[in-house]
Enzyme design. Structure first.
Site, PDB file in Angstrom:
ATOM      1  N   ARG A 274       0.880  -1.350  -0.093  1.00  0.00           N
ATOM      2  CA  ARG A 274       0.126  -0.225   0.009  1.00  0.00           C
ATOM      3  C   ARG A 274       0.977   1.126   0.120  1.00  0.00           C
ATOM      4  O   ARG A 274       0.367   2.316  -0.629  1.00  0.00           O
ATOM      5  CB  ARG A 274      -0.857  -0.029   1.124  1.00  0.00           C
TER       6      ARG A 274
ATOM      7  N   LYS B 106     -21.425 -15.946   0.539  1.00  0.00           N
ATOM      8  CA  LYS B 106     -22.907 -15.759   0.781  1.00  0.00           C
ATOM      9  C   LYS B 106     -23.483 -15.047  -0.426  1.00  0.00           C
ATOM     10  O   LYS B 106     -22.927 -14.028  -0.742  1.00  0.00           O
ATOM     11  CB  LYS B 106     -23.257 -15.032   1.870  1.00  0.00           C
TER      12      LYS B 106
ATOM     13  N   GLY C 221     -10.036  -7.883  -2.196  1.00  0.00           N
ATOM     14  CA  GLY C 221     -10.232  -9.023  -1.329  1.00  0.00           C
ATOM     15  C   GLY C 221      -9.546 -10.408  -1.684  1.00  0.00           C
ATOM     16  O   GLY C 221      -8.491 -10.308  -2.122  1.00  0.00           O
TER      17      GLY C 221
ATOM     18  N   GLY D 258     -14.445  -3.709   0.120  1.00  0.00           N
ATOM     19  CA  GLY D 258     -15.861  -3.345   0.232  1.00  0.00           C
ATOM     20  C   GLY D 258     -15.986  -2.312  -0.947  1.00  0.00           C
ATOM     21  O   GLY D 258     -17.063  -2.382  -1.210  1.00  0.00           O
TER      22      GLY D 258
END
Ligand code: AMP
Length: 399
Positions: free
Chosen positions: A38, A202, A356, A379
């Site tokens: 990063r 999910k 992710g 996200g």
């Protein structure tokens, strides 16, 4: 959301004091940064601003100090590491607002770099508190957002100081510019066929993404545990696989929507199943009917499915991928995820990896430089694909 936003290249930064929201939320063990990706990612924007005579004031969060000073989460090691990369002194201010920050900012000369202490030592940062925004914006001429990972949050440093009008000139850095170019481009004007691959645990986490992508793509591929909810909704036996029984109607609605929109909807046609959730469980591949017997659970897609999904990727001109095809953390159930990564590495299509687990898989397998774009925000990239407005992008000046 308008993604045609001004960047650092669109404003004169010479002699200006620029507050740059970076993502220095790096893993630190015993004071040592164990992954510097990063920090390296932020270098182009920082170097660009320095070269053009800006005073570069960096701010970030690190970990979850929960609104209290906790030196376990100090950004000081990031200042040291950044100084090594820049081969220049990076002044570390022991506070993000108040006297220490003010002095560091006032002392900075054009080309100098200051890193402010962890913003989340104040609960006001995440609360987007107006007074905190005012304090953070003191002496700042230009706001630069280069932290895509927090762009879906309306915090003081990600949006608030602009939303409240404390800083008028607000632009993106190069990292966010690239996110908008690739993800915005795919959603607004994709080269077709446009294929999206979704996986992970999910359906409920990705309803919004599926809904939005069904408006845009030519083919939607579903793998991972998510697939079992859809398979069960189609009347298949899924055994002990992870399955959201309260989402079966929704799954049927989404399949119907795909049909209505003439979107090809690909589900696994065979599965690698196990008699327990463990790497060394007994395992086999399901037969032609795709049914999973009682007591067994699907932990990865099977070889025929790998062929089906890889074939769809091969013919695509734009591919977006988010979420693993199986429990890739277990070596014996990583083949599906690896195969998708490999298929993506071989195509000339525009390939976009939505943060992710998929980003980690692509990087671990050594395919990172084969992808057109790997999102820096998990996200945030999901919310982007969902078609939601990201406050950290929306607040930036339009072109
Ligand atoms: P997500 O955060 O929703 O993208 O889900 C990622 C997680 O889904 C990973 O930790 C995977 O191990 C898990 N996962 C993927 N496929 C399966 C599966 N077939 N059964 C159980 N977990 C799975």
């Amino acid at each position: 959301m308008n993604v045609n936003k001004k960047t650092v290249k669109d404003v004169d930064v010479n002699g200006k004091t620029c507050l740059v929201r970076v993502d220095f939320n790096v893993p630190i063990k015993d004071g040592v940064i164990t992954d510097t990706t990063r920090i390296e990612g932020a270098l182009p924007t920082i170097e660009y601003l320095r070269e053009r005579g800006a005073k570069v004031i960096l701010c970030s969060h690190l970990g979850r100090p929960k609104g209290e000073v906790n030196l376990k989460y100090t950004l000081k090691p990031a200042a040291v590491k950044l100084g090594e990369y820049l081969k220049a002194q990076v002044t570390f201010a022991a506070d993000s607002i108040g006297a220490a920050a003010k002095k560091a900012i006032a002392d900075a000369k054009p080309g100098d770099v200051v890193l402010l202490e962890n913003l989340r030592f104040y609960k006001e940062e995440e609360a987007n508190d107006k007074e905190f925004c005012r304090a953070l914006s003191e002496g700042i001429d230009v706001y630069v957002n280069d932290a895509f990972g927090t762009a879906h949050r309306a915090h003081a440093s990600t949006a608030g100081i602009v939303q409240y009008g404390f800083v008028k000139t607000a632009v993106s850095g190069f990292l966010i510019e690239k996110e908008l170019k690739f993800m915005g481009g795919a959603l607004d004007n994709p080269k077709r066929p446009f294929v999206a691959i979704l996986g992970g645990a999910k359906v409920s986490d990705k309803i919004g993404v599926i809904n939005n992508l069904l408006e845009k793509v030519d083919t939607l591929i579903i793998g991972g545990a998510m697939a079992y909810t859809f398979l069960k909704a189609q009347g298949k036996n899924v055994g002990a696989s992870l399955c959201e029984n309260d989402k079966l109607d929704l799954a049927r609605e989404l399949i119907a929507k795909a049909e209505a929109k003439k979107v090809k909807f690909l589900l696994p046609i065979d599965n690698k199943i196990a008699d327990a959730f463990a790497n060394d469980a007994n395992q086999k591949i399901t037969g032609g009917d795709g049914d999973i017997p009682d007591g067994w659970q699907g932990l990865d897609i099977g070889p025929k499915t790998i062929e089906l999904f890889s074939g769809a990727i091969k013919t695509a001109k734009t591919v977006v991928w988010n979420g693993p095809m199986g429990v890739f953390e277990f070596e014996n159930f990583a083949a599906g995820t690896k195969a998708v990564a490999e298929a993506l590495s071989k195509t000339d299509a525009i390939t976009i990896i939505g943060g992710g687990d998929s980003a980690a898989a692509v990087t671990q397998l050594g395919y990172a430089d084969k992808m057109s774009h790997i999102s820096t925000g998990g996200g945030a990239s999901l919310e982007f694909l969902e078609g939601l407005e990201l406050p950290g992008v929306a607040c930036l000046n339009d072109r």
